[in-house]
Design an enzyme around this catalytic site. Structure first.
Site, mmCIF file in Angstrom:
data_model
loop_
_atom_site.group_PDB
_atom_site.id
_atom_site.type_symbol
_atom_site.label_atom_id
_atom_site.label_comp_id
_atom_site.label_asym_id
_atom_site.label_seq_id
_atom_site.Cartn_x
_atom_site.Cartn_y
_atom_site.Cartn_z
ATOM 1 C CG ASN A 139 30.005 -4.111 19.680
ATOM 2 O OD1 ASN A 139 29.104 -4.602 18.498
ATOM 3 N ND2 ASN A 139 29.283 -4.615 20.894
ATOM 4 C CG HIS A 156 33.549 -5.318 12.430
ATOM 5 N ND1 HIS A 156 32.191 -5.723 12.533
ATOM 6 C CD2 HIS A 156 33.972 -6.450 11.643
ATOM 7 C CE1 HIS A 156 31.805 -6.804 12.089
ATOM 8 N NE2 HIS A 156 32.754 -7.411 11.283
ATOM 9 C CB CYS A 164 47.747 8.278 7.937
ATOM 10 S SG CYS A 164 48.557 9.028 6.779
ATOM 11 C CB CYS A 185 47.991 12.520 8.853
ATOM 12 S SG CYS A 185 49.387 11.586 9.599
ATOM 13 C CB CYS A 188 52.092 12.761 6.216
ATOM 14 S SG CYS A 188 50.610 11.987 6.116
ATOM 15 C CB THR A 226 25.723 -10.583 17.276
ATOM 16 O OG1 THR A 226 26.167 -10.579 15.541
ATOM 17 C CG2 THR A 226 25.962 -12.175 17.489
ATOM 18 C CB SER A 227 21.350 -9.746 13.760
ATOM 19 O OG SER A 227 22.699 -9.189 13.207
ATOM 20 C CD GLU A 253 14.641 -9.717 17.558
ATOM 21 O OE1 GLU A 253 13.633 -9.105 17.916
ATOM 22 O OE2 GLU A 253 15.034 -9.129 16.222
ATOM 23 C CB ALA A 269 23.853 -8.904 26.768
#
Ligand code: APR
Length: 296
Positions: A139, A156, A164, A185, A188, A226-227, A253, A269
């Site tokens: 997540n 992830h 940046c 940014c 910069c 999670t699948s 499931e 959960a």
């Protein structure tokens, strides 16, 4: 975020570090018995975990569903509404950064007001319950941290972090909506991108190493919401199983992992984790932790 093949295959033999026969016996008793009453399973699992010090948890979008964050592949899932290739790939960002940012800004607006649920809170508490605890999440919503988890392996990335595109500097920016699309940014002036892993991109090697190391070292791994179809995350439970760990799945499931799990809890959960937590804490108070402390 790499392609999403079917879950990898691995034969499962107890690793050299499987501590005691009882674990294998318990696995045989509990394995695959969906029909075994939830309460019995919870009691048996709590008993097993009364002695366990090293636990890892892998979470997916399902743990945040009860907080109101859409999942990806569920009925109202994001990938049912939007085309990932138009919004969550480096090519899409190169083609139309404003469109990609509008989508991430919308998702940030969805997530900003929601609160962690009891599932997140239980896992935050497990950081001090188990001597060696690892929380690995797919997540990007940041709800584990919001619940108080300090050591979170974010496979992830994180939607509240912006990077940046010129200097790779990472910024924590929580404004919703963002004052400027695409954001620039602060150092910069180059364009910022979401610090998340898109389809077709590799994961941060350090983050991945930490996740694999935690999976190979744990004695029990919970796989929550999670699948189990996106790699490399979907391989982590198999790494843990190959090392002899007990695999416990919690999902509304069955998934491709269910047949490989030692224990499967069909359900939410946010309901099952608090139940488990109470029983595990009661069991530890009664029994005291640590087969590794020479009760083998
Ligand atoms: N409790 C437990 N499980 C739940 C709940 C709940 N309350 N609600 C939904 N689920 C389960 C669904 O049954 C489903 O198996 O959570 C799973 C969510 O699956 P996905 O939507 O595919 O999410 P996830 O597995 O996290 O996706 C992996 O894919 O799109 C990418 O980057 C994205 O990190 C994500 C990755």
């Amino acid at each position: 975020m790499p392609f999403s093949p079917g879950a990898g295959n691995s034969d499962r033999r107890p690793g050299p570090r499987t501590p005691r026969l009882t674990l294998a016996a318990e696995k045989a008793i509990l394995g695959g018995e969906f029909s075994v009453m939830k309460d019995d399973k919870i009691d048996s699992l709590a008993e097993l975990l009364a002695d366990t010090r090293s636990v890892a948890v892998l979470t997916g979008a399902g743990i945040s569903a009860e907080s109101g964050v859409p999942t990806f592949r569920g009925r109202e899932g994001l990938w049912k509404q939007f085309r990932a290739e138009e919004l969550a790939t480096p090519e899409a960002f190169a083609r139309d950064p404003a469109l990609v940012w509008e989508w991430y800004d919308w998702r940030r607006g969805l997530i900003a007001p929601v609160e962690p649920n009891p599932g997140h809170q239980v896992l935050a508490g497990w950081e001090s319950l188990f001597d060696d605890f690892s929380l690995i999440t797919q997540n990007v919503d940041g709800l584990h941290r919001k619940a108080g988890s300090r050591k979170v392996i974010e496979l992830h990335g994180n939607i509240w972090k912006l990077r940046c595109t010129r200097e790779n500097t990472i910024f924590d920016i929580h404004d919703t909506p963002l004052p400027e699309i695409p954001p620039a940014c602060p150092d910069c002036g180059a364009m910022l991108r979401p610090h998340v892993v898109w389809f077709g991109e590799g994961l941060d090697p350090e983050v991945l190493d930490a996740a694999f190391a935690a999976s190979a070292a744990c004695r029990a791994m919970f796989v929550v919401g999670t699948s189990a179809v996106v790699q490399p995350a979907a391989s982590l439970p198999l790494v843990a199983a190959r090392a002899g760990a007990l695999i416990i799945e919690i999902n509304l499931e069955p998934t491709p992992l269910t047949a490989r799990a030692d224990i499967y809890f069909p359900g939410r959960a946010g309901e099952i984790l608090p139940l488990l937590d109470r029983r595990i804490r009661a069991g530890r108070r009664a029994g005291g932790a640590g087969p590794e402390k020479g009760r083998s």
